[in-house]
Design a protein around this motif. Structure first.
Motif, short mmCIF file in Angstrom:
data_model
loop_
_atom_site.label_atom_id
_atom_site.label_comp_id
_atom_site.label_asym_id
_atom_site.label_seq_id
_atom_site.Cartn_x
_atom_site.Cartn_y
_atom_site.Cartn_z
N ILE A 129 0.78 -1.28 0.01
CA ILE A 129 -0.19 0.05 0.10
C ILE A 129 0.84 1.25 -0.15
CG2 ILE A 129 -0.07 0.08 2.52
CD1 ILE A 129 -3.07 1.07 2.23
N ASN A 130 0.54 2.24 -0.58
CA ASN A 130 1.41 3.37 -0.58
C ASN A 130 0.76 4.32 0.33
OD1 ASN A 130 2.84 2.94 -3.00
ND2 ASN A 130 1.02 3.51 -4.26
N ILE A 131 1.66 4.56 1.30
CA ILE A 131 1.21 5.47 2.57
C ILE A 131 2.07 6.91 2.18
CG2 ILE A 131 2.08 5.73 4.98
CD1 ILE A 131 0.26 3.35 4.54
N GLU A 132 1.28 7.70 2.76
CA GLU A 132 1.76 9.14 2.76
C GLU A 132 1.71 9.76 4.34
OE1 GLU A 132 0.83 10.54 -1.68
OE2 GLU A 132 -0.46 11.41 -0.09
N THR A 133 2.53 10.80 4.79
CA THR A 133 2.60 11.21 5.95
C THR A 133 3.16 12.51 6.28
OG1 THR A 133 3.14 10.62 8.18
CG2 THR A 133 4.96 10.32 6.50
N GLN A 134 2.95 13.29 7.22
CA GLN A 134 3.56 14.57 7.47
C GLN A 134 4.85 14.31 8.30
OE1 GLN A 134 0.78 17.91 8.51
NE2 GLN A 134 -0.53 16.16 8.62
N ILE A 135 4.76 13.12 8.88
CA ILE A 135 5.83 12.45 9.82
C ILE A 135 7.40 12.71 9.16
CG2 ILE A 135 6.71 10.85 11.35
CD1 ILE A 135 3.82 10.23 11.90
N ILE A 136 8.22 13.43 9.63
CA ILE A 136 9.50 13.47 8.84
C ILE A 136 10.45 12.51 9.68
CG2 ILE A 136 11.57 14.94 8.29
CD1 ILE A 136 9.68 17.26 8.54
N LEU A 137 10.84 11.40 8.94
CA LEU A 137 11.64 10.24 9.46
C LEU A 137 13.17 10.77 9.48
CD1 LEU A 137 10.29 7.31 7.64
CD2 LEU A 137 9.74 7.96 10.00
N PRO A 138 13.82 10.24 10.57
CA PRO A 138 15.31 10.65 10.56
C PRO A 138 16.02 10.27 9.38
CG PRO A 138 14.79 9.02 12.19
CD PRO A 138 13.73 9.35 11.33
N ASP A 139 17.16 11.13 8.81
CA ASP A 139 17.63 10.73 7.59
C ASP A 139 16.96 10.43 6.29
OD1 ASP A 139 20.10 10.43 9.20
OD2 ASP A 139 19.95 8.59 9.71
N TRP A 140 15.68 11.05 6.42
CA TRP A 140 14.70 11.35 5.24
C TRP A 140 15.43 11.67 4.08
CZ3 TRP A 140 10.50 8.50 5.46
CH2 TRP A 140 9.60 8.60 4.64
N ASN A 141 16.48 12.42 4.06
CA ASN A 141 17.23 13.04 2.99
C ASN A 141 17.92 11.72 2.16
OD1 ASN A 141 19.12 12.94 4.87
ND2 ASN A 141 20.14 14.81 4.38
N THR A 142 18.25 10.62 2.81
CA THR A 142 18.81 9.58 2.27
C THR A 142 17.97 8.48 2.39
OG1 THR A 142 20.09 9.40 4.45
CG2 THR A 142 21.27 10.23 2.74
N PRO A 143 16.92 8.62 1.38
CA PRO A 143 15.67 7.34 1.50
C PRO A 143 16.20 5.86 1.50
CG PRO A 143 15.66 8.41 -0.31
CD PRO A 143 16.73 9.23 0.32
N GLY A 144 17.47 5.75 0.68
CA GLY A 144 17.53 4.27 0.58
C GLY A 144 17.91 3.56 1.74
N ILE A 145 18.25 4.20 2.93
CA ILE A 145 18.43 3.37 4.10
C ILE A 145 17.38 2.70 4.77
CG2 ILE A 145 20.42 4.85 4.69
CD1 ILE A 145 19.04 6.10 7.03
N PHE A 146 16.03 3.18 4.24
CA PHE A 146 15.01 2.64 4.72
C PHE A 146 14.26 1.47 4.02
CE2 PHE A 146 14.72 7.26 6.14
CZ PHE A 146 14.62 7.06 7.32
N ASP A 147 14.75 1.31 3.01
CA ASP A 147 14.46 0.01 2.00
C ASP A 147 14.73 -1.10 2.89
OD1 ASP A 147 13.46 1.81 0.07
OD2 ASP A 147 15.41 1.27 -1.41
N GLY A 148 13.58 -1.98 3.08
CA GLY A 148 13.58 -2.93 3.94
C GLY A 148 13.48 -2.97 5.25
N GLN A 149 13.42 -2.01 6.02
CA GLN A 149 13.48 -1.68 7.19
C GLN A 149 11.89 -1.91 7.84
OE1 GLN A 149 15.03 1.87 8.92
NE2 GLN A 149 17.11 1.17 8.32
N SER A 150 11.96 -2.70 9.05
CA SER A 150 10.57 -3.04 9.60
C SER A 150 10.03 -1.36 10.32
CB SER A 150 10.72 -3.94 10.43
OG SER A 150 11.03 -5.30 9.98
N PHE A 151 8.70 -1.43 10.00
CA PHE A 151 8.15 -0.39 10.64
C PHE A 151 6.81 -0.71 11.14
CE2 PHE A 151 9.18 4.06 8.21
CZ PHE A 151 10.57 3.40 7.84
N ARG A 152 6.29 -0.13 12.45
CA ARG A 152 4.84 -0.52 12.86
C ARG A 152 4.18 0.87 12.39
NH1 ARG A 152 1.58 1.07 16.75
NH2 ARG A 152 3.15 1.95 17.83
N VAL A 153 3.15 0.83 11.56
CA VAL A 153 2.64 1.90 11.01
C VAL A 153 1.08 1.87 11.39
CG1 VAL A 153 1.90 3.18 8.75
CG2 VAL A 153 4.08 2.26 9.19
#
Length: 199
Positions: free
Chosen positions: A100-124
């Motif tokens: 599912i495509n998620i959109e948010t106003q929440i700014i995650l840490p290191d959001w300027n290097t999005p590749g580091i989030f690929d494959g990480q586990s989130f609870r949303v």
């Protein structure tokens, strides 16, 4: 909260504040000390900004909580007249579910290097509503793995929630601002009416 909804919420508070201010009349307002007007203004600013930075547009939509992996960060801009907002989004693949495509106003840490989030586990926790300005808006995110594991941020989307700080703060702020603007006129008007009564 996007600019349009912020302005609508502010007007909900500003209207009654102005009505009360002018119903008090100059003679009564002249008794209010300048410090009180400054306190109204300061309190209003604090409450309004708290509501704005801790809430999103209220919603009755069903809230879905899921644990899964995040991929493919995107930025999207919403243009509303002269103002624009940036929406952060990602593809979320819940455990045992469909992407599912998620959109948010929440700014995650290191959001300027999005590749580091690929494959990480989130609870949303997200709103099951793709008709909003923010499609399937995430209102609560916890990063469960990777460099930023433990990060948590959320926005209040309850119908009776922190967004009410915006109209309440706007009411106090406008009341204080207009009080300071009219303080000299009110003093002169009160003095003039006292002189008329004396003569």
């Amino acid at each position: 909260m996007d600019y349009t909804h912020y302005m609508v919420c502010s007007l909900l508070g500003a209207g009654p504040a102005l009505a009360i201010f002018f119903l008090l009349r100059a003679k009564r307002r002249a008794w209010i000390p300048p410090l009180a007007w400054w306190l109204f203004l300061a309190l209003g600013a604090v409450i309004c900004f708290y509501g704005m930075f801790h809430s999103t547009v209220p919603s009755f939509s069903h809230r879905i909580t899921a644990v899964g992996k995040a991929y493919d960060h995107v930025d999207r801009e919403i243009h509303t007249g002269y103002h624009h907002d940036t929406v952060y989004g990602f593809r979320f693949v819940p455990d045992g579910g469909n992407p599912i495509n998620i959109e948010t106003q929440i700014i995650l840490p290191d959001w300027n290097t999005p590749g580091i989030f690929d494959g990480q586990s989130f609870r949303v926790v997200y709103l099951d509503d793709d008709q909003r300005a923010f499609k399937n808006e995430a209102i609560d995110i916890v990063i469960l793995s990777g460099k930023n594991a433990g990060f948590h941020d959320s926005y209040d989307a309850r119908p009776i929630g922190k967004w009410l700080g915006i109209p309440i703060g706007a009411a106090f702020g406008i009341f204080g601002f207009v009080g300071l603007r009219y303080i000299k006129d009110d003093a002169e008007s009160a003095a003039s009416s006292e002189n008329d009564e004396a003569s």
